[in-house]
Design a protein around this motif. Sequence first.
Motif, short mmCIF file in Angstrom:
data_model
loop_
_atom_site.label_atom_id
_atom_site.label_comp_id
_atom_site.label_asym_id
_atom_site.label_seq_id
_atom_site.Cartn_x
_atom_site.Cartn_y
_atom_site.Cartn_z
N GLU A 66 0.84 -1.20 0.00
CA GLU A 66 0.00 0.00 0.00
C GLU A 66 0.88 1.26 0.00
N ARG B 63 2.10 2.27 -3.22
CA ARG B 63 1.06 2.88 -4.06
C ARG B 63 0.57 4.21 -3.48
N ALA C 287 -0.80 4.59 -0.53
CA ALA C 287 -2.13 4.34 0.05
C ALA C 287 -2.01 3.66 1.41
N PRO D 70 -6.29 6.38 -0.56
CA PRO D 70 -5.04 7.12 -0.75
C PRO D 70 -4.58 7.74 0.58
N ARG D 71 -3.28 7.68 0.81
CA ARG D 71 -2.74 8.17 2.08
C ARG D 71 -3.16 9.63 2.33
N ARG E 16 -5.74 11.09 1.53
CA ARG E 16 -7.20 11.26 1.68
C ARG E 16 -7.72 10.61 2.96
#
Length: 430
Positions: free
Chosen positions: A389, A392, A394, A409-410, A412
């Motif tokens: 993750e 990506r 995230a 997403p990180r 978000r």
Amino acid sequence: MSRRFEAPKGTFDQLPPASGSRAEVERIMLEQARLAGYQPIETPIFEDTAVFARGVGEATDVVQKEMYTFTDKGGRSLTLRPELTAGIVRALIEHGRLTTGLTKVVCSGPQFRYERPQAGRQRQFSQVDIEAMGSNDPAIDADVILVGHEVFRRLEIPVTLLLTSLGDPVCRPAYRDALLGFLHRLGDQLPAEARARAEQNPLRVLDMKDPRVQALTADAPLMRDFLCNACKAHDQAVQELLAGAGVEWAEAPRLVRGLDYYVRTTFEWQAKSLDAAQNALGGGGRYDKLAEEMGGPPSPGVGFGIGIERVLIACDAEGVLPTPEPHLDAYVVDAVGPEAGAEVTALLAELRETGLSADRAYGGRSVKAQTKSADRAGARYVVLIGRAEMERGAVAVRDMESSEQVEVPRNRVVAWLHERLDTKPEVLGQ
Ligand code: AMP
């Protein structure tokens, strides 16, 4: 082996989860006071001994037998506060707050009495205490009583409100003489302790628990029959206001309470579910001369003290103990290891900054163990930082109720959690 220590006799430790119930009860009490316009006040835990000797009354059990008094290294006689009112009045006088208008304050904290520890009676206990100073309007008596009434209603503790008038310096002396005459006529029939009390403060014979004393004083004269017109009118007005607000009470002509400063309105709340030794949850009354007796300007006051520990006992007996669930909005689980350390700390800080409660596991434990800790901590969401993750940009978020897991997403994730939790991110530092 080194020595193990125990809390001193008559004191107690408050540990989770019981401490959560206690904090909740205190919060409800303080909230009711705040809603009625009482503002927080803090005074020292110890005061000049004379503050209590003068304020509470030399002849009271509290001052004579129960004070924790010590001499400090400067040779001053200091006393751990055995009650809160005298210190609050001292502070309001010292800071010139009793010269105009009404002052409404609330205080919560420990106090100390050297009593014989038993159920509901400790040497350190806490009260929430409200005081309204600067007016003798009976509407303030009703205001104070209504705050306590609402506390017990919210906590769902059935109580009886005992109410009486203790008269004032105009009418009490004649009553005191009549009562003393009655007690003297009983002579040796009265036990020694009652005779001793009679000489110091005859009213205090009336609230003795000894059944012999109660039987002997069943026909004692009562303050109620000696009230002057002003006290009668005050009492009547308080009763009308309480009735108008739907508050029920029981007339308690023998209610005295242990502190000397009370005049006119005096009251006590008793828990219906507890025995007489511990059913007094709180009480209070008017103390119109206290400010002057403590060297201040005339400033009539009225207030109450409600014991937090006793209220907890009553909640427990009624099965209504508030037990806040352990709760965290988010728990960050680290599936990467030391190289993700900075990321975990940064994410936690970000969550907390926006107003979400968040925690993590420490000590490099397995993902399974960390998830178990999240569960135990009552976390609503787990935010998992995994290698794939991370690459990506995230994180994986698991809903601990539905076990559903999604990738977010990180950049978000904080907003995403707020959306799910229906909370608004607090924007700090702007
Ligand atoms: P008082 O200040 O004596 O009028 O007490 C007011 C309330 O404080 C009581 O109704 C109790 O709830 C609580 N309280 C007084 N003394 C103790 C004690 N020794 N231990 C626990 N609670 C107490």
